[in-house]
Design an enzyme around this catalytic site. Structure first.
Site, PDB file in Angstrom:
ATOM      1  N   ARG A 152      32.338  93.814  37.602  1.00  0.00           N
ATOM      2  CA  ARG A 152      33.538  94.483  38.150  1.00  0.00           C
ATOM      3  C   ARG A 152      34.567  94.696  37.056  1.00  0.00           C
ATOM      4  O   ARG A 152      35.205  95.740  36.977  1.00  0.00           O
ATOM      5  CB  ARG A 152      34.109  93.676  39.323  1.00  0.00           C
ATOM      6  CG  ARG A 152      35.077  94.477  40.194  1.00  0.00           C
ATOM      7  CD  ARG A 152      36.509  94.410  39.700  1.00  0.00           C
ATOM      8  NE  ARG A 152      36.922  93.041  39.561  1.00  0.00           N
ATOM      9  CZ  ARG A 152      37.612  92.570  38.514  1.00  0.00           C
ATOM     10  NH1 ARG A 152      38.001  93.363  37.530  1.00  0.00           N
ATOM     11  NH2 ARG A 152      37.922  91.294  38.432  1.00  0.00           N
ATOM     12  N   PHE A 166      40.348  98.638  26.703  1.00  0.00           N
ATOM     13  CA  PHE A 166      41.804  98.803  26.792  1.00  0.00           C
ATOM     14  C   PHE A 166      42.461  97.685  25.997  1.00  0.00           C
ATOM     15  O   PHE A 166      42.276  96.501  26.328  1.00  0.00           O
ATOM     16  CB  PHE A 166      42.162  98.702  28.279  1.00  0.00           C
ATOM     17  CG  PHE A 166      43.625  98.677  28.643  1.00  0.00           C
ATOM     18  CD1 PHE A 166      44.318  99.853  28.915  1.00  0.00           C
ATOM     19  CD2 PHE A 166      44.301  97.467  28.792  1.00  0.00           C
ATOM     20  CE1 PHE A 166      45.654  99.827  29.321  1.00  0.00           C
ATOM     21  CE2 PHE A 166      45.639  97.430  29.197  1.00  0.00           C
ATOM     22  CZ  PHE A 166      46.315  98.617  29.452  1.00  0.00           C
ATOM     23  N   GLY A 167      43.196  98.036  24.971  1.00  0.00           N
ATOM     24  CA  GLY A 167      43.775  97.013  24.104  1.00  0.00           C
ATOM     25  C   GLY A 167      45.274  96.896  24.275  1.00  0.00           C
ATOM     26  O   GLY A 167      46.032  97.711  23.730  1.00  0.00           O
ATOM     27  N   ILE A 202      39.566  91.431  24.706  1.00  0.00           N
ATOM     28  CA  ILE A 202      39.418  92.793  25.213  1.00  0.00           C
ATOM     29  C   ILE A 202      38.034  92.978  25.864  1.00  0.00           C
ATOM     30  O   ILE A 202      36.999  92.965  25.181  1.00  0.00           O
ATOM     31  CB  ILE A 202      39.644  93.825  24.072  1.00  0.00           C
ATOM     32  CG1 ILE A 202      40.997  93.556  23.383  1.00  0.00           C
ATOM     33  CG2 ILE A 202      39.560  95.250  24.619  1.00  0.00           C
ATOM     34  CD1 ILE A 202      42.219  93.558  24.297  1.00  0.00           C
ATOM     35  N   ALA A 233      44.555  98.714  38.078  1.00  0.00           N
ATOM     36  CA  ALA A 233      43.493  97.715  37.879  1.00  0.00           C
ATOM     37  C   ALA A 233      43.729  96.466  38.723  1.00  0.00           C
ATOM     38  O   ALA A 233      42.797  95.891  39.302  1.00  0.00           O
ATOM     39  CB  ALA A 233      43.411  97.351  36.399  1.00  0.00           C
ATOM     40  N   GLU A 244      44.963  90.377  33.577  1.00  0.00           N
ATOM     41  CA  GLU A 244      45.775  91.362  34.338  1.00  0.00           C
ATOM     42  C   GLU A 244      47.068  90.723  34.841  1.00  0.00           C
ATOM     43  O   GLU A 244      47.564  91.075  35.914  1.00  0.00           O
ATOM     44  CB  GLU A 244      44.987  91.915  35.534  1.00  0.00           C
ATOM     45  CG  GLU A 244      43.714  92.598  35.152  1.00  0.00           C
ATOM     46  CD  GLU A 244      43.874  94.077  34.954  1.00  0.00           C
ATOM     47  OE1 GLU A 244      45.025  94.544  34.982  1.00  0.00           O
ATOM     48  OE2 GLU A 244      42.860  94.747  34.756  1.00  0.00           O
ATOM     49  N   ASP A 295      50.941  82.852  37.568  1.00  0.00           N
ATOM     50  CA  ASP A 295      52.383  82.567  37.542  1.00  0.00           C
ATOM     51  C   ASP A 295      53.204  83.797  37.184  1.00  0.00           C
ATOM     52  O   ASP A 295      54.319  83.968  37.689  1.00  0.00           O
ATOM     53  CB  ASP A 295      52.678  81.420  36.558  1.00  0.00           C
ATOM     54  CG  ASP A 295      52.224  80.071  37.122  1.00  0.00           C
ATOM     55  OD1 ASP A 295      51.988  79.995  38.356  1.00  0.00           O
ATOM     56  OD2 ASP A 295      52.099  79.106  36.347  1.00  0.00           O
TER      57      ASP A 295
END
Ligand code: TGC
Ligand code: FAD
Length: 412
Positions: A117, A156-157, A190, A270, A391, A395
């Protein structure tokens, strides 16, 4: 990473793996008849992805995770079933579907494995989305069809070794050299990077403004070493991105948005997918534990007959059902363009947390068997330890909510 072709051949011969294929009888729980809220297209999409996962992923996933193999050979198949760019318009190779369909795809894929995923949500939300949203027509036409068809894999960096939760502090930077940009810096953690053909990289210009650049594999000074020894997402490949005076053509700058808001918009998409995806992992753990409890006998009766086991199962189902309602409503808001970042944070935070709790309780129901690769639970649990961090950590999402409720940011 092992040679994928060797691994693929080994798997094709493995009788034990074929047996697993036959045994995947997963059906998602639907205690509140949430299926009635879905339209026919949603159900068709879900079924096609579920069938694909049962046929192609279930038979190999335990071995991939055990041996730390990213099943790259499945990428064209993921593309065939529309898992890349489901919400991207069809003219660019996407499927033009709504956000509920996108969520259901993520749910079904993560029911198979969070690592796969991850691969798919990075490709869709973090690579195709910014090229579509912030790119120009030439960039869309050059990259999107190839990403949709799986001919290209992207990464995606944003995160750096010293800037994870606070990406605005990034130090990766580029200078305008007249006919090209000169990119320097490094990104860390990454997803897909060692296997990726392109990277959407966020870097600061000479004024300190963040922009997205498309960096292609093979550019001089660009490397993407793998990060080893992960005990989580072992069927997904994770690495660094290192830029040592990389000459990036000017046409590779995404022109239509700058500032931290650009990568944050990608993260909204995302994180939304993760809120659905985590439910898939939770459902798999719940279903596995429920079935096991009915079959497993202790004290001359099924363990399902014990109140403490029933309590665990009832609480798992309660949380999954609440999570399903949450993402369905969020999906409607996404379709209407009304979902806020804080609403998405609430769903990502809640659903990943309940998925982890479900995995932990399910593991207990299986007793000793719960720690083995004969069942998917320990793999899901270890995977979810990454999902709760990436992502935006658990927290950080709480603090995003806190800022929304009080108007006061508590990050610093
Ligand atoms: P903050 O002050 O909140 O915002 C800075 C500027 O950005 C704008 N903005 C947004 N714009 C549009 N949509 C959004 N969702 C936006 N969020 C923020 C904001 O309006 C502001 O614009 P301007 O014009 O006023 O400057 O920024 P902050 O530095 O205080 O940061 C806030 C914080 C901590 C919430 C944010 O940095 C954050 O979310 N940190 C977590 C980092 C994170 O999530 N990284 C993820 C990396 S990618 C990844 O993990 C992929 S894993 C994939 C997989 O395998 O599945
Ligand atoms: P840190 O930011 O150092 O946080 C460490 C701890 O401090 C956490 O508990 C955090 O909640 C806490 N903390 C930090 N700031 C505060 C605060 N202000 N208040 C209270 N607590 C705070 N990134 C990408 O860009 N692209 C990817 O594809 C990608 N894939 C990933 C794949 C994996 C498997 C993993 C593990 C990570 C991936 N990431 C990716 C990076 C991910 O987004 C970061 O790990 C995450 O944002 C947290 O950053 P960090 O690890 O540096 O932790």
């Amino acid at each position: 990473m092992q040679d994928t072709l060797v691994v693929e051949n080994k798997y094709a011969k493995d009788e034990r793996i074929k047996a697993r294929n036959v045994n995947d009888t997963f059906e998602s729980p639907d205690f509140y008849q949430i299926d009635d809220l879905l339209d026919e297209e949603h159900k068709i999409v879900r079924k096609s992805i579920r069938d694909f996962i049962k046929k192609e992923l279930t038979p190999i996933i335990e071995e991939c995770a055990e041996h730390n193999v990213f099943p790259r050979w499945l990428i064209p198949k993921f593309a065939e079933i529309g898992a890349f760019g489901p919400s991207i318009p069809e003219e660019y190779g996407g499927s033009g579907m709504d956000y509920i369909s996108y969520g259901l795809i993520m749910q079904e894929v993560e029911r198979g494995d969070s690592g796969l995923r991850s691969m798919a949500s990075v490709q869709s939300s973090l690579v195709m989305y910014p090229i579509w949203k912030f790119g120009n027509e030439a960039q869309r036409n050059k990259y999107l069809p190839k990403l949709a068809s799986g001919e290209m894999l992207g990464c995606f960096g944003l995160t750096e070794p010293n800037h994870g939760s606070n990406p605005s502090g990034m130090t990766t930077n580029y200078k305008d050299m007249g006919d090209h940009y000169l990119l320097n810096g490094a990104k860390m953690w990454i997803t897909n990077s060692p296997e990726a053909d392109i990277a959407v990289v966020w870097a600061k210009n000479e004024e300190g403004r963040i922009h997205g650049l498309i960096v292609e594999r093979g550019m001089d000074g660009f490397s993407a070493p793998e990060i080893h020894n992960k005990w989580s997402l072992r069927a997904s490949v994770t690495g660094e991105l290192v830029f040592d005076n990389v000459k990036v053509p000017k046409e590779n700058l995404l022109p239509n948005k700058s500032g931290l808001g650009a990568p944050m918009m990608c993260l909204d998409s995302a994180r939304y997918g993760i809120a659905w995806g985590a439910l898939g992992a939770a459902m798999d753990c719940y279903e596995t534990a429920r079935r096991y409890s009915i079959e497993r006998q202790q004290f001359d009766r099924p363990i399902a007959s014990f109140q403490l086991i029933q309590k665990k199962l009832a609480e798992m189902l309660t949380e999954i059902t609440k999570g399903q309602l949450l993402v369905w409503r969020l999906g409607k808001l996404m379709n209407e363009g009304k979902a806020t970042t804080a609403q998405i944070s609430l769903a990502k935070r809640n659903n990943v947390e309940i998925a982890l709790q479900t995995a932990r309780e399910a593991r207990q129901i299986l007793g000793g068997m719960g720690i083995t690769g004969e069942y998917p639970i320990m793999r899901h649990m270890m995977n979810l330890e990454s999902v709760i961090t990436y992502e935006g950590t658990h927290d950080i999402h709480l603090l995003i909510l806190g800022r929304e409720l009080t108007g006061v940011p508590a990050f610093v």
